[in-house]
Design a protein around this motif. Structure first.
Motif, mmCIF file in Angstrom:
data_model
loop_
_atom_site.group_PDB
_atom_site.id
_atom_site.type_symbol
_atom_site.label_atom_id
_atom_site.label_comp_id
_atom_site.label_asym_id
_atom_site.label_seq_id
_atom_site.Cartn_x
_atom_site.Cartn_y
_atom_site.Cartn_z
ATOM 1 N N ILE A 469 0.854 -1.165 0.000
ATOM 2 C CA ILE A 469 0.000 0.000 0.000
ATOM 3 C C ILE A 469 0.905 1.234 0.000
ATOM 4 C CG2 ILE A 469 -1.927 -1.112 1.165
ATOM 5 C CD1 ILE A 469 -0.958 0.052 3.794
ATOM 6 N N VAL A 504 -1.813 -0.956 10.737
ATOM 7 C CA VAL A 504 -1.825 -1.593 9.419
ATOM 8 C C VAL A 504 -0.398 -1.959 8.996
ATOM 9 C CG1 VAL A 504 -2.523 -1.377 7.012
ATOM 10 C CG2 VAL A 504 -3.834 -0.221 8.815
ATOM 11 N N ASN A 507 -1.835 -4.485 2.870
ATOM 12 C CA ASN A 507 -3.065 -4.981 2.260
ATOM 13 C C ASN A 507 -2.700 -6.162 1.375
ATOM 14 O OD1 ASN A 507 -5.394 -5.369 0.584
ATOM 15 N ND2 ASN A 507 -6.032 -3.271 1.012
ATOM 16 N N ASN A 513 -6.639 -7.038 5.130
ATOM 17 C CA ASN A 513 -5.413 -6.366 5.552
ATOM 18 C C ASN A 513 -4.712 -7.227 6.600
ATOM 19 O OD1 ASN A 513 -5.987 -4.198 3.951
ATOM 20 N ND2 ASN A 513 -6.430 -2.783 5.626
ATOM 21 N N GLU A 528 -10.798 -5.425 5.236
ATOM 22 C CA GLU A 528 -10.638 -3.978 5.050
ATOM 23 C C GLU A 528 -11.966 -3.238 5.142
ATOM 24 O OE1 GLU A 528 -9.018 -0.279 2.997
ATOM 25 O OE2 GLU A 528 -8.057 -1.863 4.140
#
Length: 548
Positions: A469, A504, A507, A513, A528
């Motif tokens: 990401i 996080v 992804n 995620n 997500e």
């Protein structure tokens, strides 16, 4: 219909303002201690204001009638003012709801069918995936049409210009103090031991801290590995009034408020960590940015790039000439295919077919509305063989690119003037495409995506990354907040309760995620769609003296 809706709302505001003025100006009539002469004067002034407002109201109504299509009854224009959303908006809203339901009905039916009859799976599954793609694209088109017909596109365009102009004005104010000898400065050495994209992001990190500490950024770049004359030989100087890194007092980070010159280390070793690092967004602007843009920190970083990477005239001429020579037309997709030294160390190898999978998917969506559209793709790579490979494998697509730029990006010639021009050219060309397919592990790709934000109100969804990401090297933790609860279903998943904060990690591009639940301290997968972004809002200076 949007004109009716927008002007209608303005008329309502105007009428409210009329009443406020009426009350304000006639209020003194209630006081007994004023003379009749003074009261009469105020009454005449009030009548004049009311008459002026009535004339403006009538003029706007006439303009509205004149601009209305012929098939609209002008006598009914007033009835349409502020009576709700347009017919087109409501139709697309209902269509989006219907098409989402139909997507689920189709998926459930086909999966049930596969469970009952497992024959010919190799044939049936690709057919189902293809139909799911088309249905998903139809929903996306519905949502795009919703935006086009909600009546706020003019506001979005105006707000994007105004907000960017405000930030640019603040940066210009910061970078051009009236007295360089008295100015507080943050000195940053551009020559970090890495490539162009990494060095630019290093300089932006310094710029963010300079903004947060209200210090003029002085970029030391003489002997820059890409241009020995320095950064200002390629881009406009960071300041017109203050480029001297010297001062009466000096220290390393963080220094004191009274220290005139503070030297900034690389982000990997900065201690204590400044609160202004990504994903921090300024408290005084966060409401405006988050209302306008789908990824506020990307927009925020893009504004610092916009100021820093203002090209010198010779560079601008080269960029404009490149666009012209390529006969660059829209729509066009950009792909950045990374090879050479990064593969196997910082990033995995991705074949051309993996990039083109998402390129062709994007074009199929475009063709739903415009079946005759020409497929164009701009190719940027550090491997000169990639452009030929693309043309050979996909002859029906028009590929644009420059093999000489790819050759100059080779490790042996990377730190040369021609290499610098090449990487700047590739980044610019990628940034002006309509959709970007790349690997976000690449700093070049991330910069292209960041600059892309300057060309659209909100380009946060105009990309497909094959790996990471978007992130900013050295950033603080990217966080999301659970808006729906989740229980573990498959191995590797973790549970979430509403309100849980998730750190996080990445992804997986499969609906899940990977991250850490701050409440349970467990690391694993979570969906997500059951989360929202948790912005890191920080008190930056507000630069109240800067007006635009």
């Amino acid at each position: 219909m949007r004109v009716v809706f927008n002007v209608g709302k303005f008329l309502v505001v105007l009428l409210v303002a009329w009443l406020v003025v009426l009350v304000f100006l006639t209020g003194p009539l209630l006081r007994n201690n004023e003379s009749e002469e003074a009261l009469a004067k105020k009454l005449l002034e009030t009548q004049g204001e009311v008459l002026t407002l009535k004339k403006e109201r009538d003029y706007l109504r006439k303009s509205l009638r004149d601009s209305s299509p012929n098939d609209i009854n002008n006598d009914a224009v007033d009835d349409k003012i502020d009576t709700g959303p347009s017919k087109e908006y409501e139709n697309y809203r209902r269509r989006a709801y219907r098409d989402t339901q139909e997507l689920w009905f189709f998926a459930r039916s086909k999966l049930d069918s596969l469970a009952k009859d497992k024959s010919k799976l190799d044939q049936r599954i690709p057919e189902i995936v293809s139909e799911l793609e088309t249905r998903e694209q139809a929903v996306l088109i519905d949502l795009e049409k919703l935006r086009e017909n909600d009546g706020f596109e003019d506001w979005r365009q105006s707000e994007a210009r105004d907000l960017s102009a405000l930030v640019q004005a603040r940066l210009k104010h910061l970078q051009n103090p009236p007295s360089c000898g008295d100015a507080r400065k943050l000195v940053c050495n551009l020559n970090k031991g890495c490539g162009y994209g990494c060095q630019i992001h290093h300089a932006i990190y310094c710029f963010l801290v300079a903004y947060g500490t209200e210090r003029t950024l002085v970029l030391k770049s003489k002997g820059w590995r890409y241009n020995k004359k320095g950064f200002q030989d390629v881009f406009l100087p960071m300041s017109e009034t203050c480029t001297d890194p010297e001062g009466a007092s000096r220290s390393g980070w963080p220094g004191k408020d009274s220290t005139q010159v503070v030297e900034m280390p690389i982000v990997d070793s900065v201690n204590p960590r400044p609160p202004f690092l990504p994903p921090a967004v300024p408290a005084d602007l966060v409401d405006r940015i988050s209302r306008l843009h789908g990824d506020p920190i990307v927009w925020w970083v893009s504004q610092f790039l916009k100021y820093m990477l203002r090209p010198q005239p010779h560079l601008k001429e080269m960029i404009d000439s490149t666009v012209t020579n390529f006969n660059f037309e829209h729509p066009v997709v950009g792909i950045h295919i990374r090879r050479t030294d990064k593969v196997g160390t910082e990033a995995a190898f991705h074949p051309v077919e993996e990039y083109m999978k998402y390129v062709e998917e994007w074009w199929r969506k475009e063709e739903l509305l415009n079946p005759s559209v020409k497929r164009r793709v701009y190719v940027a790579s550090d491997d000169p063989k990639v452009l030929g490979e693309c043309r050979k494998k996909y002859p029906e697509i028009e590929f644009l690119g420059d093999q000489n730029v790819a050759k100059s990006a080779a490790v042996s010639s990377r730190y040369s003037d021609s290499s610098l021009r090449g990487v700047i050219q590739d980044i610019h060309m990628l940034s002006i495409t309509d959709y970007l397919v790349c690997t976000f592990s690449s700093q070049v790709c991330r910069i292209a995506y960041e600059i892309m934000q300057q060309n659209h109100v909100d380009a946060s969804n105009r990309f497909k990354s094959l790996d990471d990401i978007w992130y900013y090297g050295g950033q603080d933790e990217h966080q999301q907040e659970a808006v729906l609860s989740h229980q573990q279903v498959q191995h590797g998943e973790i549970e979430m309760a509403v309100g849980d904060v998730m750190g996080v990690a990445g992804n997986h591009w499969d609906g899940f995620n990977k991250g850490r639940n701050h409440r349970t301290n467990r690391v694993g997968l979570y969906p997500e769609f059951k989360t929202k972004e948790k912005l890191r809002v920080v008190q930056f200076p507000t630069y109240d003296k800067v007006k635009v």
